[in-house]
Design a protein around this motif. Structure first.
Motif, PDB file in Angstrom:
ATOM      1  N   LEU A  19       0.831  -1.207   0.000  1.00 41.65           N
ATOM      2  CA  LEU A  19       0.000   0.000   0.000  1.00 41.65           C
ATOM      3  C   LEU A  19       0.863   1.254   0.000  1.00 41.65           C
ATOM      4  O   LEU A  19       0.584   2.211  -0.731  1.00 41.65           O
ATOM      5  N   LEU A  20       1.899   1.264   0.814  1.00 42.32           N
ATOM      6  CA  LEU A  20       2.769   2.443   0.875  1.00 42.32           C
ATOM      7  C   LEU A  20       3.424   2.701  -0.477  1.00 42.32           C
ATOM      8  O   LEU A  20       3.535   3.845  -0.926  1.00 42.32           O
ATOM      9  N   ARG A  21       3.840   1.622  -1.131  1.00 38.71           N
ATOM     10  CA  ARG A  21       4.442   1.757  -2.460  1.00 38.71           C
ATOM     11  C   ARG A  21       3.428   2.321  -3.447  1.00 38.71           C
ATOM     12  O   ARG A  21       3.759   3.160  -4.292  1.00 38.71           O
ATOM     13  N   CYS A  22       2.195   1.873  -3.344  1.00 38.45           N
ATOM     14  CA  CYS A  22       1.129   2.368  -4.229  1.00 38.45           C
ATOM     15  C   CYS A  22       0.901   3.859  -4.015  1.00 38.45           C
ATOM     16  O   CYS A  22       0.856   4.639  -4.978  1.00 38.45           O
ATOM     17  N   LEU A  23       0.742   4.270  -2.769  1.00 35.80           N
ATOM     18  CA  LEU A  23       0.458   5.675  -2.470  1.00 35.80           C
ATOM     19  C   LEU A  23       1.622   6.574  -2.889  1.00 35.80           C
ATOM     20  O   LEU A  23       1.408   7.669  -3.428  1.00 35.80           O
ATOM     21  N   ARG A  24       2.831   6.135  -2.646  1.00 32.52           N
ATOM     22  CA  ARG A  24       4.002   6.934  -3.039  1.00 32.52           C
ATOM     23  C   ARG A  24       4.053   7.113  -4.553  1.00 32.52           C
ATOM     24  O   ARG A  24       4.465   8.163  -5.053  1.00 32.52           O
ATOM     25  N   SER A  25       3.639   6.085  -5.304  1.00 29.50           N
ATOM     26  CA  SER A  25       3.687   6.186  -6.768  1.00 29.50           C
ATOM     27  C   SER A  25       2.694   7.208  -7.298  1.00 29.50           C
ATOM     28  O   SER A  25       2.825   7.672  -8.440  1.00 29.50           O
ATOM     29  N   LEU A  26       1.700   7.575  -6.496  1.00 30.07           N
ATOM     30  CA  LEU A  26       0.679   8.528  -6.919  1.00 30.07           C
ATOM     31  C   LEU A  26       0.948   9.945  -6.440  1.00 30.07           C
ATOM     32  O   LEU A  26       0.320  10.898  -6.929  1.00 30.07           O
ATOM     33  N   GLN A  27       1.865  10.106  -5.499  1.00 30.86           N
ATOM     34  CA  GLN A  27       2.164  11.437  -4.982  1.00 30.86           C
ATOM     35  C   GLN A  27       2.722  12.314  -6.096  1.00 30.86           C
ATOM     36  O   GLN A  27       3.594  11.898  -6.848  1.00 30.86           O
TER      37      GLN A  27
END
Length: 316
Positions: A19-27
């Motif tokens: 999840l953290l990787r997903c959210l960081r990719s959208l920042q």
């Protein structure tokens, strides 16, 4: 297209580092980042807030479905958002995807959905991961449906009535069917979109996922099978034929004469026939998968007859 009119809705449950990787990719790619949590016990909501996401925690008293979570994310969008990127919490969005997809939707006003190439992060970790990667390698061009990751036109989703929250799987094809009926188009672009981390390493996980697919086929056919699209009618019939009717007929025939068990050779023959088109590995699991798919379809019919809905069916 600037990020000011684009948002992202990520859904998840106990995805941890994925999840953290997903959210960081959208920042930096979107104006508004929304995470919808379906009862995680691993601290996902707090971790998402720390990364700047707006968090929606679903009411535990109501059944969880991905469709319900996506609708909750839609409801949290700010005024003026034109496009929304949906993503599952176990996916990482490619840095160039949203800009490319948004440009496409802007230049194609009848397009409601743009999806790209979803790849498995670790395809060689297991045969089941490889099967997922092959499943997502669909042709570019106008399509009938998309998967869970896609950039969508917000106005079109609202026009179609949003996701059907009672579906435990297959909610995107069902929404796409309603969008197409309303005159919208669904497109698959030849562009990298997301990396998915299935973590499907055991046969039991693959079986559960296939069971869920069979349930989705049967429910989709029950909803829209009578329409001109014949939504998932063929998929349901194939699952029931190869995964239930033929095995039952072979067993019953063998009670009349044991040699009639040789009729089971139709299964390896089917594998050989399909392998010419899709390769040995995919052919084997395509035939084998009809058994859990039939199980899922029959469960849907049994529960519908009893008037009882099924909760989510997770494979990891």
């Amino acid at each position: 297209m600037t990020t000011r009119s684009i948002a992202a809705v990520v859904i998840g449950r106990n995805e941890g580092e994925r999840l953290l990787r997903c959210l960081r990719s959208l920042q930096g790619q979107v104006q508004q980042l929304v995470y919808v949590d379906s009862g995680s016990g691993d601290g996902s909501p707090e971790a998402a807030r720390a990364l700047g996401a707006e968090v929606v925690e679903l009411d535990l008293a109501l059944p969880f479905t991905a469709a319900r979570a996506r609708n909750a994310g839609l409801a949290a969008l700010r005024k003026g958002i034109e496009f929304v990127q949906f993503a599952d919490g176990d996916c990482e969005v490619d840095p160039g995807w949203i800009a490319a997809a948004a440009a496409f939707l802007q230049s194609h006003p009848q397009a409601a959905v743009a999806s790209g190439r979803r790849r498995e992060r670790f395809p060689d970790a297991s045969v089941y991961n490889r099967l997922c990667d092959a499943e997502w390698d669909t042709p570019a061009g106008e399509a009938r449906a998309c998967g869970g990751d896609a950039l969508m036109r917000v106005a079109a989703i609202y026009t179609a009535g949003g996701y059907r929250e009672t579906l435990i799987a297959g909610e995107e094809p069902e929404l796409c069917l309603r969008l197409r009926r309303a005159g919208w188009q669904i497109w698959r672009l030849e562009a990298e979109m997301t990396l998915h981390d299935a973590q499907m390493l055991r046969f039991g996980q693959w079986w559960q996922r296939s069971r869920r697919a069979g349930h989705a086929f049967a429910e989709g056919a029950a909803l829209h099978g009578a329409g001109p699209e014949r939504h998932w009618v063929a998929e349901t019939r194939r699952a029931l034929l190869w995964g239930a009717a033929l095995p039952a007929a072979i067993v019953l025939a063998s009670l009349v004469h044991p040699l009639l068990l040789l009729a089971a050779c139709i299964y390896p023959a089917q594998v050989l026939r399909l392998s010419r088109r899709m390769g040995n590995e995919q052919a084997l699991f395509s035939v084998l998968g009809k058994f859990p798919e039939a199980s899922g379809a029959l469960e849907f019919y049994w529960r519908r007859w009893r008037g009882k809905a099924r909760g989510i069916l997770e494979y990891k």
